[in-house]
Design a protein around this motif. Structure first.
Motif, mmCIF file in Angstrom:
data_model
loop_
_atom_site.group_PDB
_atom_site.id
_atom_site.type_symbol
_atom_site.label_atom_id
_atom_site.label_comp_id
_atom_site.label_asym_id
_atom_site.label_seq_id
_atom_site.Cartn_x
_atom_site.Cartn_y
_atom_site.Cartn_z
ATOM 1 N N UNK A 151 5.089 -0.703 -61.402
ATOM 2 C CA UNK A 151 6.147 -0.879 -62.495
ATOM 3 C C UNK A 151 7.364 -0.242 -62.072
ATOM 4 N N UNK A 152 7.324 0.905 -61.117
ATOM 5 C CA UNK A 152 8.599 1.663 -60.586
ATOM 6 C C UNK A 152 8.416 1.889 -59.177
ATOM 7 N N UNK A 153 9.290 2.053 -58.298
ATOM 8 C CA UNK A 153 9.378 2.150 -56.852
ATOM 9 C C UNK A 153 9.599 3.633 -56.604
ATOM 10 N N UNK A 154 8.336 4.497 -56.287
ATOM 11 C CA UNK A 154 8.446 5.749 -56.130
ATOM 12 C C UNK A 154 7.238 6.356 -55.427
ATOM 13 N N UNK A 155 7.213 7.470 -54.646
ATOM 14 C CA UNK A 155 6.221 7.744 -53.812
ATOM 15 C C UNK A 155 4.806 8.060 -54.482
ATOM 16 N N UNK A 156 3.907 7.646 -53.955
ATOM 17 C CA UNK A 156 2.274 7.381 -54.395
ATOM 18 C C UNK A 156 1.950 6.114 -55.247
ATOM 19 N N UNK A 157 3.084 5.239 -55.502
ATOM 20 C CA UNK A 157 2.837 4.069 -55.961
ATOM 21 C C UNK A 157 2.439 2.830 -55.228
ATOM 22 N N UNK A 158 1.955 1.569 -55.721
ATOM 23 C CA UNK A 158 1.645 0.589 -54.800
ATOM 24 C C UNK A 158 2.564 0.027 -53.581
ATOM 25 N N UNK A 159 3.932 0.243 -54.080
ATOM 26 C CA UNK A 159 4.971 -0.519 -53.593
ATOM 27 C C UNK A 159 4.823 -1.768 -53.106
#
Length: 193
Positions: A151-159
């Protein structure tokens, strides 16, 4: 997960704000059923949308039989058309009141284009392009309880991201102009030539 065609009163709005509910208006389906021919014509008038469809699909969409079929199967199109302003106002009111609005689509006619169509309708209803994009990403992920990694682009997320060739904040239809697709941070596709 479908819009409300009657005015949402203050009491209902207050209850929606007090509970963990999301409003997903699926504006596209109502616009389509209110005027199938006009809606389809509007979508395929965009050169990018037209290029993304097969010649067979384009011929079907352009035929009088296609929109006539929907007028016969859904004879309440006049009623739906007269209630579109209420549908749009409900979206504006709920969003302004802080009810989370997630972008979802029920647009079977245009798979792959549905999100850009719906985002454009959100903007035409009064949300900003950035608010429509957030509804399609951040709020949609929250509505599905998958926002811990999406849902958002940030460290630790799926990208999982789309790289676009034009700014969707200037025009939500630019969501159609996909240059590349990344899943889990790896490029998996490029735009069609």
């Amino acid at each position: 997960a479908h819009g409300v065609l009657d005015p949402i009163d203050d009491q209902t709005l207050a209850v929606m704000r007090s509970r963990p509910v999301f409003y997903v208006p699926t504006m596209d389906i109502f616009e389509f059923l209110a005027d199938a021919g006009g809606f389809v014509g509007g979508v395929i008038s965009d050169p990018w949308a037209e290029r993304s469809l097969s010649p067979k699909a384009l011929a079907e969409f352009r035929s009088d039989a296609y929109s006539s079929m929907y007028r016969e199967r859904f004879p309440n199109f006049d009623s739906v058309q007269s209630r579109l302003p209420v549908l749009r106002e409900n979206l504006r009111r709920l969003h302004a009141a802080g009810v989370p609005v997630a972008l979802g689509t029920d647009m079977w006619a245009f798979p792959g284009l549905g999100v850009s169509i719906e985002a454009d309708l959100f903007v035409k209803a009064g949300l900003t392009p950035l608010e429509a994009i957030r509804a399609a990403t951040q709020t949609a992920a929250r509505s599905l309880s998958i926002d811990a990694d999406r849902g958002t682009l940030e460290p630790g997320k799926r990208a999982d991201i789309l790289v676009l060739s034009a700014d969707p904040v200037r025009d939500p239809k630019n969501l159609r102009l996909i240059d590349a697709v990344y899943k889990r941070g790896r490029r998996v596709a490029s735009a069609k030539p």
